[in-house]
Design an enzyme around this catalytic site. Structure first.
Site, PDB file in Angstrom:
ATOM      1  N   ARG A  64      -6.923  12.257   7.121  1.00 30.16           N
ATOM      2  CA  ARG A  64      -6.718  10.854   6.799  1.00 30.16           C
ATOM      3  C   ARG A  64      -7.965  10.022   7.092  1.00 30.16           C
ATOM      4  O   ARG A  64      -8.369   9.169   6.284  1.00 30.16           O
ATOM      5  CB  ARG A  64      -5.528  10.305   7.592  1.00 30.16           C
ATOM      6  CG  ARG A  64      -5.242   8.833   7.338  1.00 30.16           C
ATOM      7  CD  ARG A  64      -4.982   8.570   5.865  1.00 30.16           C
ATOM      8  NE  ARG A  64      -4.641   7.177   5.611  1.00 30.16           N
ATOM      9  CZ  ARG A  64      -4.588   6.637   4.407  1.00 30.16           C
ATOM     10  NH1 ARG A  64      -4.878   7.365   3.340  1.00 30.16           N
ATOM     11  NH2 ARG A  64      -4.245   5.378   4.253  1.00 30.16           N
ATOM     12  N   SER A 112      -2.409   0.677  -4.743  1.00 28.32           N
ATOM     13  CA  SER A 112      -2.908   1.806  -3.971  1.00 28.32           C
ATOM     14  C   SER A 112      -4.243   2.319  -4.475  1.00 28.32           C
ATOM     15  O   SER A 112      -4.562   2.222  -5.657  1.00 28.32           O
ATOM     16  CB  SER A 112      -1.878   2.947  -4.031  1.00 28.32           C
ATOM     17  OG  SER A 112      -2.358   4.128  -3.421  1.00 28.32           O
ATOM     18  N   ASN A 113      -4.994   2.915  -3.541  1.00 26.45           N
ATOM     19  CA  ASN A 113      -6.172   3.699  -3.912  1.00 26.45           C
ATOM     20  C   ASN A 113      -5.801   4.942  -4.701  1.00 26.45           C
ATOM     21  O   ASN A 113      -6.655   5.549  -5.349  1.00 26.45           O
ATOM     22  CB  ASN A 113      -6.928   4.137  -2.653  1.00 26.45           C
ATOM     23  CG  ASN A 113      -7.832   3.064  -2.087  1.00 26.45           C
ATOM     24  OD1 ASN A 113      -8.201   2.117  -2.767  1.00 26.45           O
ATOM     25  ND2 ASN A 113      -8.192   3.210  -0.820  1.00 26.45           N
ATOM     26  N   ASP A 116       0.865  -1.169   0.000  1.00 26.25           N
ATOM     27  CA  ASP A 116       0.000   0.000   0.000  1.00 26.25           C
ATOM     28  C   ASP A 116       0.909   1.228   0.000  1.00 26.25           C
ATOM     29  O   ASP A 116       2.067   1.154   0.432  1.00 26.25           O
ATOM     30  CB  ASP A 116      -0.889  -0.033   1.248  1.00 26.25           C
ATOM     31  CG  ASP A 116      -1.680   1.236   1.422  1.00 26.25           C
ATOM     32  OD1 ASP A 116      -2.481   1.565   0.527  1.00 26.25           O
ATOM     33  OD2 ASP A 116      -1.497   1.912   2.453  1.00 26.25           O
ATOM     34  N   ALA A 117       0.399   2.346  -0.456  1.00 33.14           N
ATOM     35  CA  ALA A 117       1.241   3.541  -0.568  1.00 33.14           C
ATOM     36  C   ALA A 117       1.079   4.485   0.621  1.00 33.14           C
ATOM     37  O   ALA A 117       2.009   4.705   1.411  1.00 33.14           O
ATOM     38  CB  ALA A 117       0.935   4.277  -1.871  1.00 33.14           C
TER      39      ALA A 117
END
Length: 229
Positions: free
Chosen positions: A45, A122-123, A9-10
């Site tokens: 976030r 990633s999203n 994930d980023a």
């Protein structure tokens, strides 16, 4: 089963999502943010993640850049800073060049030295991810940067995890999937990946149907975990 591919994930995993607010608060003219930056970063976030879930459930997809802008606007209003256009612009600019966590370059280099394939899943929208990877200088350590925009839905939809197999054919258990989001690591575990949750904040385990096989304080142990050394 032998791990062949390490997939990360980023945001929050490789890149420090609090860095934009922290850096903006420290810059000249950042006094208005100085006492609020930690709250703003946390709200920003939280809303990012919540908005991706809502859009995935309802089918109202948009790219992660729009989600990032929307969640920042919420965070600015929640901290009493809505209407400061210059601050908003600066925060968004900094988000495209987030700091990588300090252990990231060496960790990726060690994986490459061990012959491991590496990727981001990633999203993030492709342009956002390209900017972050370039800013962190880690592009040469990655074989692929995969964005949910290929399938038009956010994690933890299985179609997102399917992207790994499309780019790196093989058994799912040969993939080590690493995320700082407990729900993401859980979703990837249910999908069949070998998973590691990077729990930097010492949070409780998520009460979900699946759990990650490994829980780490940071990314430093990933090369040894991936190679079984």
């Amino acid at each position: 089963m032998t791990i062949r591919i390490a997939v990360f994930d980023a945001y929050g995993t490789l890149f420090d999502v609090a860095a934009a607010a922290r850096r903006a608060a420290a810059e000249p003219g950042g006094a208005a943010l100085a006492e609020h930056w930690q709250s703003l970063a946390a709200i920003w976030r939280d809303k990012q993640v919540q908005y991706t879930w809502h859009r995935a459930i309802t089918g109202a997809h948009t790219d992660f850049w729009q989600v990032t802008c929307d969640s920042l606007d919420y965070a600015l209003e929640a901290t009493g800073l809505l209407g400061n256009a210059a601050l908003r612009d600066r925060l968004l600019a900094l988000y495209r060049e987030l700091d990588a966590y300090p252990e990231v370059p060496e960790m990726l280099a060690r994986l490459r030295e061990a012959g491991m394939q590496t990727a981001i899943l990633s999203n993030g929208a492709p342009g956002m991810l390209a900017d972050a990877v370039n800013s962190a200088g880690i592009g040469d350590s990655l074989d692929a940067v995969l964005s949910v925009e290929e399938v038009g839905v956010f994690k933890p939809d299985a179609r997102v995890y399917d992207l790994v197999g499309k780019h790196f054919p093989g058994d799912r258990a040969e993939v080590l999937f690493v995320s700082s989001n407990g729900w993401d690591a859980a979703g990837a575990s249910g999908y069949g990946f070998t998973t590691a949750w990077v729990n930097r904040m010492g949070l409780p385990m998520e009460r979900l149907p699946w759990t990650p096989q490994h829980v780490l304080a940071d990314l430093t142990p990933i090369p040894d975990l991936a190679t079984g050394t």
